[in-house]
Design a protein around this motif. Structure first.
Motif, PDB file in Angstrom:
ATOM      1  N   HIS A 586       0.873  -1.177   0.000  1.00 17.06           N
ATOM      2  CA  HIS A 586       0.000   0.000   0.000  1.00 17.06           C
ATOM      3  C   HIS A 586       0.906   1.221   0.000  1.00 17.06           C
ATOM      4  O   HIS A 586       1.646   1.454   0.952  1.00 17.06           O
ATOM      5  N   ASN A 587       0.842   2.005  -1.053  1.00 20.96           N
ATOM      6  CA  ASN A 587       1.794   3.086  -1.319  1.00 20.96           C
ATOM      7  C   ASN A 587       3.183   2.485  -1.503  1.00 20.96           C
ATOM      8  O   ASN A 587       4.127   2.750  -0.759  1.00 20.96           O
ATOM      9  N   ALA A 588       3.289   1.629  -2.522  1.00 23.91           N
ATOM     10  CA  ALA A 588       4.489   0.820  -2.729  1.00 23.91           C
ATOM     11  C   ALA A 588       5.738   1.646  -2.980  1.00 23.91           C
ATOM     12  O   ALA A 588       6.842   1.212  -2.638  1.00 23.91           O
ATOM     13  N   ALA A 589       5.598   2.829  -3.560  1.00 18.32           N
ATOM     14  CA  ALA A 589       6.778   3.646  -3.850  1.00 18.32           C
ATOM     15  C   ALA A 589       7.559   3.945  -2.581  1.00 18.32           C
ATOM     16  O   ALA A 589       8.793   3.964  -2.584  1.00 18.32           O
ATOM     17  N   PHE A 590       6.847   4.188  -1.495  1.00 16.20           N
ATOM     18  CA  PHE A 590       7.488   4.465  -0.211  1.00 16.20           C
ATOM     19  C   PHE A 590       8.320   3.271   0.250  1.00 16.20           C
ATOM     20  O   PHE A 590       9.509   3.393   0.554  1.00 16.20           O
ATOM     21  N   ASP A 612       0.651  -1.718  -6.580  1.00 14.03           N
ATOM     22  CA  ASP A 612       0.353  -0.787  -5.491  1.00 14.03           C
ATOM     23  C   ASP A 612      -1.158  -0.737  -5.292  1.00 14.03           C
ATOM     24  O   ASP A 612      -1.907  -0.393  -6.218  1.00 14.03           O
ATOM     25  N   THR A 613      -1.636  -1.069  -4.101  1.00 15.43           N
ATOM     26  CA  THR A 613      -3.077  -1.059  -3.850  1.00 15.43           C
ATOM     27  C   THR A 613      -3.654   0.348  -3.900  1.00 15.43           C
ATOM     28  O   THR A 613      -4.836   0.523  -4.196  1.00 15.43           O
ATOM     29  N   VAL A 614      -2.844   1.369  -3.624  1.00 12.96           N
ATOM     30  CA  VAL A 614      -3.336   2.754  -3.740  1.00 12.96           C
ATOM     31  C   VAL A 614      -3.674   3.060  -5.192  1.00 12.96           C
ATOM     32  O   VAL A 614      -4.753   3.579  -5.516  1.00 12.96           O
ATOM     33  N   LEU A 615      -2.767   2.744  -6.107  1.00 15.45           N
ATOM     34  CA  LEU A 615      -2.972   3.055  -7.523  1.00 15.45           C
ATOM     35  C   LEU A 615      -4.085   2.190  -8.118  1.00 15.45           C
ATOM     36  O   LEU A 615      -4.875   2.679  -8.943  1.00 15.45           O
TER      37      LEU A 615
END
Length: 694
Positions: A586-590, A612-615
């Motif tokens: 969740h927010n994989a970039a971080f 990414d679950t956010v995207l």
């Protein structure tokens, strides 16, 4: 063409474009009318027309904008919201549709809510019917799980391509010492390939040629194999698993046990025998050395025999209590446990039988009516690994009364014990423990005791070990018919991939300014199931202080990570855990930014495909609604216990459940492959720009 436009633009954007077209068209018509009316008119008239026409145009545009805002607020937004809620209810298991946001849509909101409620009720009835119909199957499955879990032998079931379909707790305990074992993984990741492939080829050829029907071992064959890291030797049997019609085979079963110690003992025994024979042969030329050589051979043989005798760690209180409760004889005596308890290692069944017999014989022969029982740990010689290898424990049977004559004791030691334990004599049992029975006098003439020294425990037993989590997901027979994708290529169906859903807890939010990982956790998804028993959860020493503000969020403080391994060591293990999987966060970039920063130089790189679950949620639901993990968990009715929130493992489990709901919704939207899911994630540009800041 209209369908392409509808697929490309959202409803609200299309409504906006519709009203913009009305405003622009009205403005163009007004300007055209004014130009036509004032083409030949005097200057004063054209000036008035321009003034009044401009005012009318502004009022018209204002009216169009106001109507568009009202339509967007009361029609377009609620329609989109209801559509997303209905889609989530239909494919994501969301609880229902909130009709309050559709107050201006007439019966649409109530109708959508009623439809969602009826769907939920139908699902509940279907679930109840399925549960009732499968109750007996579930009961038998639990029986199978219990049997497999409690078997002393390790059991693993694999496809013919060596992909694991089932394993029990014993197999996990053995194989996890040398690698990562899990559903969908290859057995050859933890065991040497050649012996397994040779054994499988042997039984497959036997099956194809029909020779197995006349063989006593049928479709089974023994094997000996080393673990992939070479630290253990396993021995067991491989059995081919035919289909019900016996026309073909679909997999194989492996049962095995750790034979490392037995294998090494056999080697030592053979070497000792050859060496002893050589020494005796050489000593025959010098009669004075022959007795000494034979004594060394006998001592070595006794030690090797003792190593083969079955022993286990036992608590002294348990041993004494078993003797007191057993009381096979008719003598009227009492026994009291004194002193502090301790751990020891012995054949507890044989020792209990031997000491019970001795107590009864002493009471009968000497008239003793009260005994004291104690166990005292001692250390002799050099201390071995872990501080316990050279430990001994002295068991003491004390009494007040006549002393036990040595001749009487020697006679008892030669009498066979109960046939249920093999009919061994006490003397043989003592020899198997490299011990002997000694008489000891007390501080006065009436105090006497018998003592025997046994081995200390094989484990430290400093504290009660934490119980391993139950593994209800140690099998998945569906993998026989639904093989997992070997590689995470773009055309791979989302359902055929295995995933590791992970989360990190850190000292702060800015890796570029020196923030570091303090905890990382992950859980596997195989065949659409969250495998809660196949998890990774480790603390990390960040090499710096953890701010109090960060500890308030995730609960990890400086004391907890003081003895934790550094990030490079933990990430090597986590990389092995993620082998062959698509990463999800969740927010994989971080999280990926931290993994890239902490990855050891020259070590493995996390170059996996990432979702990414956010995207994905933004692609499905837009960016107007909240996309936090708490909001998505509430939307999809995912239980998110407060105690586990903002812990790496708790957030990983919650994200995994949300991800499975998103996969259902993606497939309903026509997004069914990994490549399509990655392409869908590229859409929410605003979120990606914010993520780029990490």
């Amino acid at each position: 063409m209209m369908q392409r436009i509808a697929a490309r633009f959202s409803l609200r954007l299309r409504v906006f474009l519709f009203f913009a077209l009305i405003g622009a068209g009205g403005l163009a018509l007004g300007i055209g009318a004014l130009v036509a009316a004032g083409w030949d008119a005097p200057a004063e008239t054209r000036h008035a027309l321009a003034l009044w026409g401009g005012g009318a145009a502004a009022a018209t545009l204002g009216l169009v904008v106001w109507v568009w805002l009202m339509f967007d607020e009361h029609v377009a937004r609620p329609v989109e919201r209801i559509g997303r809620a209905a889609l989530a209810a239909a494919h994501g298991g969301a609880p229902g549709v909130d009709a309050r946001s559709a107050a201006y849509l007439g019966p649409l909101g109530d109708g959508a809510a009623a439809a969602a409620g009826a769907l939920a009720e139908a699902r509940a009835r279907t679930a109840a019917a399925v549960e009732a119909a499968t109750e007996e199957a579930a009961r038998r499955r639990r029986q199978l799980e219990t049997v497999l879990r409690d078997l002393n032998h390790a059991v693993t079931l694999c496809t013919l391509e060596h992909r694991v379909l089932l394993y029990n707790a014993r197999a996990a305990a053995l194989l996890e010492r040398c690698g990562v074992v899990g559903l969908g993984r290859s057995l050859l990741e933890v065991l040497a390939a050649q012996p397994i492939e040779h054994a499988l080829e042997s039984v497959r050829r036997r099956f194809e040629e029909g020779r197995w029907r006349d063989r006593p071992d049928g479709l089974s064959t023994p094997f000996v194999v080393a673990t992939a890291d070479g630290r253990m030797t396993l021995q067991g049997r491989l059995t081919l698993m035919p289909d019900p019609d016996q026309a073909s085979a679909s997999g194989y079963i492996v049962t095995f046990e750790d034979a490392t110690g037995a294998h090494e003992a056999r080697l030592r025994r053979d070497r000792a025998l050859l060496q002893g024979l050589g020494e005796v042969e050489a000593a025959l030329a010098e009669p004075g050395r022959a007795r000494e050589a034979l004594a060394r051979v006998a001592a070595e043989a006794a030690a090797l025999s003792a190593a083969d005798w079955p022993k286990a760690d036992v608590y002294s209180t348990t041993l004494w209590t078993s003797i007191i409760r057993r009381r096979t004889g008719a003598q009227n005596f009492s026994a009291e446990i004194v002193g502090e308890p301790c751990w020891l290692r012995c054949d507890s069944v044989g020792v209990v039988e031997m000491l019970d017999t001795l107590l009864n014989r002493l009471a009968d022969a000497l008239g003793v009516r009260a005994f004291s029982l104690s166990a005292t740990p001692r250390r002799i010689g050099l201390v071995g690994p872990g501080g316990i290898a050279e430990a001994r424990v002295t068991l003491r049977l004390g009494w007040r009364g006549p002393a036990a004559p040595q001749a009487l004791l020697d006679g008892w030691l030669r009498e066979p014990l109960d046939a249920a334990i093999g009919g061994a004599t006490p003397a043989e049992l003592l020899a198997a423990h490299l011990s002997r029975l000694e008489t000891v006098d007390g501080p006065d003439a009436e105090a006497h005791a018998l003592e025997l020294a046994l081995s200390g425990p094989s484990n430290a037993h400093l504290a009660t070990p934490a119980r391993a989590p139950a593994r209800p997901e140690f099998y998945d027979f569906d993998l026989l018919d639904r093989p997992l994708a070997a590689d995470a290529h773009p055309e791979a169906p989302l359902r055929a991939l295995s995933y590791v859903v992970f989360d990190t807890e850190t000292t702060g939010l800015e890796p570029a300014r020196g923030d570091r990982i303090v905890q990382i956790a992950g859980v596997r998804i195989v065949n659409g199931r969250v495998l809660k028993g196949e998890r990774f959860d480790e603390l990390v020493n960040p090499g710096r202080r953890i701010p109090v503000a960060a500890t308030r969020i995730h609960g990890v403080d400086n004391r907890m990570v003081a003895e934790a391994p550094p990030a490079a060591e933990v990430l090597r293990r986590f990389h092995a855990f993620c082998a062959g999987a698509v990463l999800v966060a969740h927010n994989a970039a971080f999280d990926m930014r931290f993994l890239a920063q902490e990855a050891p130089e020259g070590g493995p790189r996390f170059d996996h495909a990432v979702l990414d679950t956010v995207l994905l949620a933004a692609h499905l639901n837009g960016q107007d609604d909240s996309l936090t993990l708490d909001a998505l968990a509430e939307r999809f009715a995912v239980d998110l216990p407060a105690a586990s929130r903002h812990t790496a493992l708790g957030d990983s489990l919650a994200t995994a459940e949300v991800f499975l709901r998103l996969v259902d919704m993606l497939e309903a939207r026509g997004v069914a492959t990994l490549g399509e899911a990655i392409a869908a994630s590229r859409g929410p540009a605003a979120i990606r720009r914010r993520q780029a800041a990490y």
